[in-house]
Enzyme design. Structure first.
Site, PDB file in Angstrom:
ATOM      1  N   SER A 159       3.346  -1.530   1.924  1.00 46.26           N
ATOM      2  CA  SER A 159       4.749  -1.487   2.352  1.00 46.26           C
ATOM      3  C   SER A 159       5.581  -2.175   1.273  1.00 46.26           C
ATOM      4  CB  SER A 159       4.879  -2.256   3.662  1.00 46.26           C
ATOM      5  OG  SER A 159       6.232  -2.514   3.970  1.00 46.26           O
TER       6      SER A 159
ATOM      7  N   TYR B 176       3.157  -9.266   9.401  1.00 46.17           N
ATOM      8  CA  TYR B 176       3.192  -7.982   8.688  1.00 46.17           C
ATOM      9  C   TYR B 176       3.251  -8.214   7.178  1.00 46.17           C
ATOM     10  CZ  TYR B 176       4.717  -3.110   7.884  1.00 46.17           C
ATOM     11  OH  TYR B 176       4.819  -1.807   7.480  1.00 46.17           O
TER      12      TYR B 176
HETATM   13  P1  NAD Z   1       3.213   4.905  13.561  1.00 46.83           P
HETATM   14  O1  NAD Z   1       3.328   3.950  14.689  1.00 46.83           O
HETATM   15  O2  NAD Z   1       3.864   6.242  13.668  1.00 46.83           O
HETATM   16  O3  NAD Z   1       1.705   5.141  13.181  1.00 46.83           O
HETATM   17  C1  NAD Z   1       0.744   4.133  13.207  1.00 46.83           C
HETATM   18  C2  NAD Z   1      -0.581   4.790  13.382  1.00 46.83           C
HETATM   19  O4  NAD Z   1      -1.573   3.768  13.490  1.00 46.83           O
HETATM   20  C3  NAD Z   1      -0.640   5.622  14.658  1.00 46.83           C
HETATM   21  O5  NAD Z   1      -1.378   6.802  14.413  1.00 46.83           O
HETATM   22  C4  NAD Z   1      -1.375   4.716  15.613  1.00 46.83           C
HETATM   23  O6  NAD Z   1      -2.062   5.430  16.611  1.00 46.83           O
HETATM   24  C5  NAD Z   1      -2.331   4.022  14.651  1.00 46.83           C
HETATM   25  N1  NAD Z   1      -2.889   2.797  15.180  1.00 46.83           N
HETATM   26  C6  NAD Z   1      -2.249   1.730  15.710  1.00 46.83           C
HETATM   27  N2  NAD Z   1      -3.141   0.811  16.142  1.00 46.83           N
HETATM   28  C7  NAD Z   1      -4.367   1.310  15.857  1.00 46.83           C
HETATM   29  C8  NAD Z   1      -5.698   0.858  16.072  1.00 46.83           C
HETATM   30  N3  NAD Z   1      -5.952  -0.300  16.675  1.00 46.83           N
HETATM   31  N4  NAD Z   1      -6.707   1.654  15.659  1.00 46.83           N
HETATM   32  C9  NAD Z   1      -6.485   2.850  15.082  1.00 46.83           C
HETATM   33  N5  NAD Z   1      -5.252   3.338  14.874  1.00 46.83           N
HETATM   34  C10 NAD Z   1      -4.215   2.577  15.246  1.00 46.83           C
HETATM   35  O7  NAD Z   1       3.729   4.124  12.271  1.00 46.83           O
HETATM   36  P2  NAD Z   1       3.972   4.585  10.759  1.00 46.83           P
HETATM   37  O8  NAD Z   1       5.360   4.202  10.435  1.00 46.83           O
HETATM   38  O9  NAD Z   1       3.513   5.972  10.543  1.00 46.83           O
HETATM   39  O10 NAD Z   1       3.023   3.550  10.011  1.00 46.83           O
HETATM   40  C11 NAD Z   1       1.887   3.947   9.271  1.00 46.83           C
HETATM   41  C12 NAD Z   1       1.606   2.908   8.200  1.00 46.83           C
HETATM   42  O11 NAD Z   1       2.691   2.897   7.279  1.00 46.83           O
HETATM   43  C13 NAD Z   1       1.485   1.477   8.729  1.00 46.83           C
HETATM   44  O12 NAD Z   1       0.459   0.823   8.051  1.00 46.83           O
HETATM   45  C14 NAD Z   1       2.834   0.886   8.409  1.00 46.83           C
HETATM   46  O13 NAD Z   1       2.774  -0.499   8.258  1.00 46.83           O
HETATM   47  C15 NAD Z   1       3.143   1.584   7.101  1.00 46.83           C
HETATM   48  N6  NAD Z   1       4.564   1.577   6.746  1.00 46.83           N
HETATM   49  C16 NAD Z   1       5.480   2.198   7.511  1.00 46.83           C
HETATM   50  C17 NAD Z   1       6.810   2.161   7.131  1.00 46.83           C
HETATM   51  C18 NAD Z   1       7.874   2.858   7.919  1.00 46.83           C
HETATM   52  O14 NAD Z   1       9.084   2.671   7.612  1.00 46.83           O
HETATM   53  N7  NAD Z   1       7.559   3.649   8.908  1.00 46.83           N
HETATM   54  C19 NAD Z   1       7.199   1.482   5.979  1.00 46.83           C
HETATM   55  C20 NAD Z   1       6.226   0.842   5.212  1.00 46.83           C
HETATM   56  C21 NAD Z   1       4.908   0.912   5.608  1.00 46.83           C
END
Ligand code: NAD
Length: 257
Positions: A139, A152
């Site tokens: 991130s 985080y």
């Molecule tokens: P999201 O909530 O849409 O997806 C998260 C995914 O992780 C989901 O598929 C969920 O089912 C899964 N998950 C959660 N807990 C879990 C567990 N215990 N075991 C297995 N799977 C699990 O969120 P996202 O925004 O798509 O995030 C995905 C990644 O990207 C994360 O690591 C997040 O930190 C990172 N990220 C997101 C953003 C953003 O702006 N959305 C920015 C930077 C980084």
């Protein structure tokens, strides 16, 4: 770009960025293994949809990324992989002196420790296959900080550090390890933060998006899950062979400030 015959495991891929990455890898020809901690008909239907749309093999394997043994079992159940994308992640926002201990533990386990377990389990398979790509979805918070996101920010900085170490350990093998650092991407994880932010600042949805969320993202635009998927596909390409142990920011200029 063809990833025909390669198998990719994407953790946390029944929604958001993970699903976007799985779709782009499948579009490039890879067989994909989707994952989350649930085991619903919808989860399996998602995999079937990806298989149908892109003409690849796709399956869904349930494994809870907060549990080390399940992280390792995911890799074994899939029979190993050529491409590992550590993407599962959760968020919780609170001042550090009020940060719930169970939330701290869950964020560190899911966002950081899971990448340790899956990478440790996947590397021997990649060595046997003679090729491997580990891509960790960190991130902008793996490179900078924001208040109230201690767990985080700690986990994501940890993932960036782990990526460098894995890259050094595999530097003389046909395996690379990198971290992608997205800024804000509109996914369910971000969507869930909007109501509380609206209440906190007494703002409407659009105002929260432009003035609070995208305030640090100079482009004032969300990155898309397709762009993240495209970046993973690039890291799997021939052109990226010598790219290892680094971070690629997909953040509209956030970390340039
Ligand atoms: P999201 O909530 O849409 O997806 C998260 C995914 O992780 C989901 O598929 C969920 O089912 C899964 N998950 C959660 N807990 C879990 C567990 N215990 N075991 C297995 N799977 C699990 O969120 P996202 O925004 O798509 O995030 C995905 C990644 O990207 C994360 O690591 C997040 O930190 C990172 N990220 C997101 C953003 C953003 O702006 N959305 C920015 C930077 C980084």
């Amino acid at each position: 770009m063809t990833l025909n015959g390669k198998t990719a495991i994407i953790t946390g891929s029944n929604s958001g960025i993970g699903l976007g990455i799985a779709r782009e890898l499948a579009r490039a020809g890879a067989n994909v293994v989707l994952n989350s901690f649930t085991d619903s008909d919808e989860d399996h239907a998602l995999a079937a949809e990806v298989a149908r749309e892109f003409g690849v093999e796709a399956r869904y394997v349930k494994a809870d990324m907060s549990r080390g043994a399940e992280c390792r079992a995911l890799i074994e159940q899939a029979g190993g992989c050529d491409i590992l994308v550590n993407n599962a992640g959760i968020q919780h926002v609170a001042p550090i002196d009020e940060f719930p201990v169970d939330k701290w533990d869950a964020i560190i386990a899911i966002n950081m420790n899971s990448a340790f377990h899956t990478t440790a389990a996947a590397l021997p398979h990649m060595r046997k296959r003679g090729w491997g790509r580990v891509v960790n979805i960190a991130s902008a918070h793996g490179l900078t900080a924001s208040p109230f996101k201690a767990a985080y920010v700690a986990a994501k900085h940890g993932v960036v550090g782990m990526s460098k170490t894995v890259a050094l350990e595999t530097a003389q093998e046909p395996i690379t390890c990198n971290a992608i650092c997205p800024g804000y991407v509109l996914t369910p994880l971000v969507e869930a933060q909007i109501p509380a932010t609206m209440e906190k600042y007494g703002m409407g949805r659009d105002e929260v998006i432009k003035k609070v969320m995208l305030e640090r993202q100079p482009s004032r635009e969300f990155a898309t899950v397709g762009q993240l998927g495209g970046t993973v596909v690039f890291l799997c390409s021939e052109a990226a062979t010598q790219i290892t142990g680094t971070t690629i920011s997909v953040d509209g200029g956030w970390t340039a400030m």
